[in-house]
Scaffold this motif. Structure first.
Motif, PDB file in Angstrom:
ATOM      1  N   PRO A  99       2.199   1.147   2.604  1.00  0.00           N
ATOM      2  CA  PRO A  99       2.610   0.952   1.211  1.00  0.00           C
ATOM      3  C   PRO A  99       3.975   0.298   1.103  1.00  0.00           C
ATOM      4  N   VAL A 138      -4.566   6.404  -9.404  1.00  0.00           N
ATOM      5  CA  VAL A 138      -4.629   6.533  -7.951  1.00  0.00           C
ATOM      6  C   VAL A 138      -5.984   6.134  -7.385  1.00  0.00           C
ATOM      7  N   HIS A 145      -4.803   2.169  -7.130  1.00  0.00           N
ATOM      8  CA  HIS A 145      -3.462   1.671  -6.834  1.00  0.00           C
ATOM      9  C   HIS A 145      -2.707   2.604  -5.898  1.00  0.00           C
ATOM     10  N   LEU A 146      -1.821   1.983  -5.096  1.00  0.00           N
ATOM     11  CA  LEU A 146      -0.875   2.714  -4.257  1.00  0.00           C
ATOM     12  C   LEU A 146       0.491   2.729  -4.906  1.00  0.00           C
ATOM     13  N   LYS A 147       1.168   3.865  -4.794  1.00  0.00           N
ATOM     14  CA  LYS A 147       2.596   3.950  -5.119  1.00  0.00           C
ATOM     15  C   LYS A 147       3.185   4.865  -4.065  1.00  0.00           C
ATOM     16  N   GLU A 198       2.962   6.855  -0.902  1.00  0.00           N
ATOM     17  CA  GLU A 198       1.833   7.441  -0.190  1.00  0.00           C
ATOM     18  C   GLU A 198       0.720   7.870  -1.140  1.00  0.00           C
ATOM     19  N   ARG A 199       0.926   7.679  -2.436  1.00  0.00           N
ATOM     20  CA  ARG A 199      -0.062   8.115  -3.413  1.00  0.00           C
ATOM     21  C   ARG A 199      -1.065   7.002  -3.698  1.00  0.00           C
ATOM     22  N   ALA A 253      -4.801   4.600  -3.618  1.00  0.00           N
ATOM     23  CA  ALA A 253      -5.673   3.808  -2.748  1.00  0.00           C
ATOM     24  C   ALA A 253      -5.363   2.330  -2.940  1.00  0.00           C
ATOM     25  N   ARG A 254      -5.587   1.538  -1.885  1.00  0.00           N
ATOM     26  CA  ARG A 254      -5.299   0.114  -1.935  1.00  0.00           C
ATOM     27  C   ARG A 254      -6.563  -0.651  -2.335  1.00  0.00           C
ATOM     28  N   ASP A 259      -0.657  -3.154  -4.876  1.00  0.00           N
ATOM     29  CA  ASP A 259       0.234  -2.091  -4.404  1.00  0.00           C
ATOM     30  C   ASP A 259       1.426  -2.015  -5.370  1.00  0.00           C
ATOM     31  N   THR A 271       4.052   0.042  -5.068  1.00  0.00           N
ATOM     32  CA  THR A 271       5.176   0.739  -4.459  1.00  0.00           C
ATOM     33  C   THR A 271       6.505   0.140  -4.888  1.00  0.00           C
TER      34      THR A 271
END
Length: 766
Positions: free
Chosen positions: A245, A635, A638-640, A642-643, A645-646, A650, A652
């Motif tokens: 991430p 979630v 989307h990733l933020k 470690e939270r 899914a990609r 992303d 982050t």
């Protein structure tokens, strides 16, 4: 006593500001921008409309004239721009020597989408996919009257990121970058034909001979190249690394033969590599780094650092390098940052006095744009200069008062980098011919590395012998440059000293010696190379040894269980297997539709209403909402950190490149601005089946599309009748109905919060 304490405190504070420039930042305003710069520096705007309108790339000639590629604001896809070229090359002159440009003339017009510029001898070279153009002024009126194609890349994809450059290395070679995954076929030096869709750095001599591949990659867009004095290369670009991430774009150390970039089976599977992808030196997130330079001058304190323009983040970053194993590590800090989202730096170069020029191209660019689908051609750019305060100007920073028809070897030791650069070339020209006394003078020169590069450019056995002797020089940098030289010349007489170097204490020298032995290709190096390999070596050293063994080509005699030998056999298997990827389908971009003024007005009104809630957003409530699968569903896609899914973009580091208003728009009206490579792809097969989703993976013959629910379907390339990106986001509208305005404000606050921070780098000015 109090007065003494106060003096001590002020002195300590001053020293602190020197060592921690970012902590003593200053601001300077050039409307509409307010820039943050390090304490002790000053920023000037040195060219603005009408002198330049949308500057992209810059390069000085020996006389101090600045050549600039300047955009017309045309945002058509690159193939359309090739048919109807509208950009130009400008010639900027500082008449009174005050550092501000006074005069601008058009050197060349009707230029296709320009993606690099180089001034070399009496010509201007401009990269404009699919070509590198050579433009010459033969009658002295400062207007190009001759144009020819210096290099034909052979591919031009919609985004135009097929070619960036060219750049001049200290070895006298032209270097340029290939991206975009369009197929190219080139006959390389030695007669081998390369067929590849992968990203590459290429190089060739200025006359076009000795075309070589320097690196290979799975990245989308390798952009900028910077060179260390000894010939080491550093590359900036996008989509280098998606392994964790917050990772995406970056800067890498481009070692010969290396394979880099994100995992991309479709373009990398047909090409041999030495094991795993080589690591990225600096992770920049979604910064869209572009131009990059390694300054030579000592005046400002950033000599041998890397300075990089970041298109997306409204800033120019500085990266202090230190040796790490056989490669380098980078410590990042921010050099310049604007408070306006319309500041888009595309290039940074060094002037002869050690100051840096930064090109801000404005907001016209939206060709596969990293941050927006809305072009703003009326928001123009400018060129800025940053330099240390109080630096005494040199009266002749370029050595224009010298007699360049009779260059002297002692000029290589001049404190002015522009003088040294020009002297390298002038002395090489003077040194051509057998039994030339200039070669002996260069061999005895105290200048070290510059003398190596002058000798390197002289085509004589006398010069080869002189460089060969410098392989045993006392200074490690001189030895590094000498190794680079004998490798480029494939000097077989250098084998014995190189074999001694692969057991040197300096890991950089060992890596480069292995590289040189591989290029020379003598089988007597096989056993010493195998003996130098160990599991404890860093990835770059391992790569250099394996690639050297691969280039030497003595596969049958390699031991069965040696790890380097096993990898070489795998590389040969890839060569012999000759994987030919299936023809990749042409993916059409969505056709632009006329703006719906009523719809845009409604959206603006709604965003204005919701914007009033943004100041009350709470990032902690936003974090909980982001993870609520039932309510926000964020979630799921989307990733933020470690939270999540990609699947979608992303998020982050999204707060570093998007304003609160942008984030609000992306939540409420997701189709208004779709991130590149996250467009919905709709495929029609030859059997009449329609498959839609995000393109999440590609092999040599198949693509995989994922729906919003995470269902993945495969489609073979050969079965595709038509494929087109959609202008409608996979993320549905209506989140302002599912969430109340306060909850949306909380989400924006959470997304705006930086996930990763950059610590300021200490200055090297004592």
């Amino acid at each position: 006593m109090l007065r003494y304490d106060r003096v001590c405190l002020l002195a300590a504070l001053a020293l602190f500001c020197i060592h921690r420039e970012s902590d003593c930042a200053e601001t300077v305003t050039f409307a509409p921008h307010t820039f943050t710069i390090p304490g002790g520096f000053e920023l000037k705007r040195v060219a603005a409309p009408p002198l330049v309108r949308r500057p992209i790339h810059m390069c000085f000639d020996d006389e101090g004239v600045l050549y600039v590629t300047d955009s017309s604001g045309n945002t058509d896809k690159a193939p359309a721009q090739l048919k109807n070229p509208a950009h130009r090359v400008l010639r900027l002159v500082d008449i009174d020597g005050d550092g501000v440009f006074d005069k601008s003339t058009v050197f060349a017009d009707r230029v296709p989408f320009p993606e690099g510029i180089l001034v070399y001898h009496d010509a201007i070279y401009v990269g404009a996919p699919p070509y590198i153009w050579k433009m010459s002024d033969t009658d002295g009126d400062h207007v190009a009257d001759q144009r020819s194609v210096w290099f034909d890349g052979g591919s031009i994809e919609g985004c135009g990121n097929d070619l960036h450059g060219p750049y001049l290395g200290p070895d006298g070679f032209f270097y340029w970058c290939k991206g975009a995954f369009g197929p190219q076929e080139h006959e390389l030096d030695g007669g081998k034909t390369l067929n590849s869709r992968a990203a590459h750095i290429y190089r060739a001599r200025p006359d076009g001979s000795q075309l070589e591949v320097v690196i290979t990659g799975g990245m989308n867009n390798p952009v900028g190249l910077a060179f260390g004095e000894t010939g080491e290369r550093f590359l900036s670009g996008t989509f280098f690394d998606l392994s964790e991430p917050g990772r995406r774009d970056g800067i890498l150390h481009a070692v010969y033969g290396g394979t880099y970039g994100k995992e991309h089976e479709r373009v990398l599977a047909p090409l041999p590599n030495t094991g795993s992808l080589l690591p990225i030196m600096a992770q920049l997130g979604p910064a869209a780094p572009s131009g990059i330079v390694m300054p030579r001058h000592r005046a400002a304190g950033w000599k041998d650092d890397l300075v990089c323009a970041e298109f997306n983040t409204r800033r120019v970053s500085r990266h202090r390098l230190s040796i790490s194993g056989s490669s380098y590590s980078a410590e990042p800090s921010v050099l310049i940052e604007s408070d306006q989202s319309d500041f888009h730096p595309t290039d940074v170069i060094e002037d002869a006095d050690g100051s840096l020029l930064v090109a801000d191209t404005g907001s016209w660019y939206m060709i596969c744009c990293p941050t927006s689908k809305i072009a703003k051609p009326d928001i123009l750019g400018a060129i800025y200069r940053i330099q240390r305060k109080g630096t005494a100007p040199h009266k002749d920073p370029r050595g224009l008062n010298f007699d360049w028809s009779l260059p002297e070897v002692n000029w290589l030791s001049d404190e002015r980098p522009a003088v040294v650069k020009r002297a390298i070339d002038a002395l090489a020209a003077r040194g051509e011919g057998s039994s030339n006394p200039v070669v002996d003078e260069l061999r005895a020169a105290t200048a070290g590395v510059p003398a190596v590069w002058s000798l390197h450019r002289i085509r004589s056995q006398q010069a080869r012998l002189a460089v060969r002797k410098l392989l045993n020089a006392d200074a490690s940098d001189v030895r590094v440059a000498a190794i680079q030289s004998v490798a480029l010349w494939r000097d077989r007489e250098s084998i014995e000293p190189l074999l001694a170097i692969i057991s040197d204490d300096d890991a950089r020298l060992r890596r480069l010696a292995a590289m040189a032995l591989g290029r020379i290709g003598d089988s007597k190096a096989v056993e010493p190379l195998l003996a130098s390999y160990s599991a404890e070596l860093d990835p770059f050293s391992k790569h250099a040894i394996i690639y050297a063994l691969y280039e030497i080509g003595e596969v049958r005699g390699l031991p069965a269980n040696h790890p380097a030998a096993r990898q070489v056999r795998k590389m040969r298997y890839v060569d012999e297997r000759g994987v030919v990827p299936s023809d990749y389908p042409e993916i059409e971009f969505s056709e632009p539709s006329p703006p719906d003024e009523e719809k845009l007005a409604r959206q603006k009104k709604r965003l204005d209403e919701l914007s009033t809630f943004l100041p009350r957003g709470d990032l902690r409530r936003g974090a909980k909402l982001f993870e609520d699968r039932q309510k926000s569903k964020c979630v799921i896609c989307h990733l933020k950190g470690e939270r999540g899914a990609r699947l979608g973009p992303d998020l982050t580091r999204i707060g570093t490149i998007r304003s609160e208003r942008d984030l609000l728009e992306a939540i409420v009206f997701p189709s208004a601005s779709i991130a590149r490579y996250h467009e919905t792809l709709t495929v029609l097969t030859k059997d009449g089946i329609v498959v839609s989703g995000l393109l999440v993976k590609e092999t040599v013959d198949t693509m995989f599309l994922s729906s919003a629910e995470g269902v993945v379907k495969s489609v073979a390339f050969q079965d595709i009748e038509e494929a087109r990106y959609s202008s409608v986001s996979l993320m549905p509208d209506g989140f302002d109905k599912l969430l109340n305005p306060g909850e949306i404000a909380d989400l924006v606050a959470f997304l705006k919060q930086p996930q990763l921070t950059i610590e300021p780098a200490q200055s090297d000015i004592e």
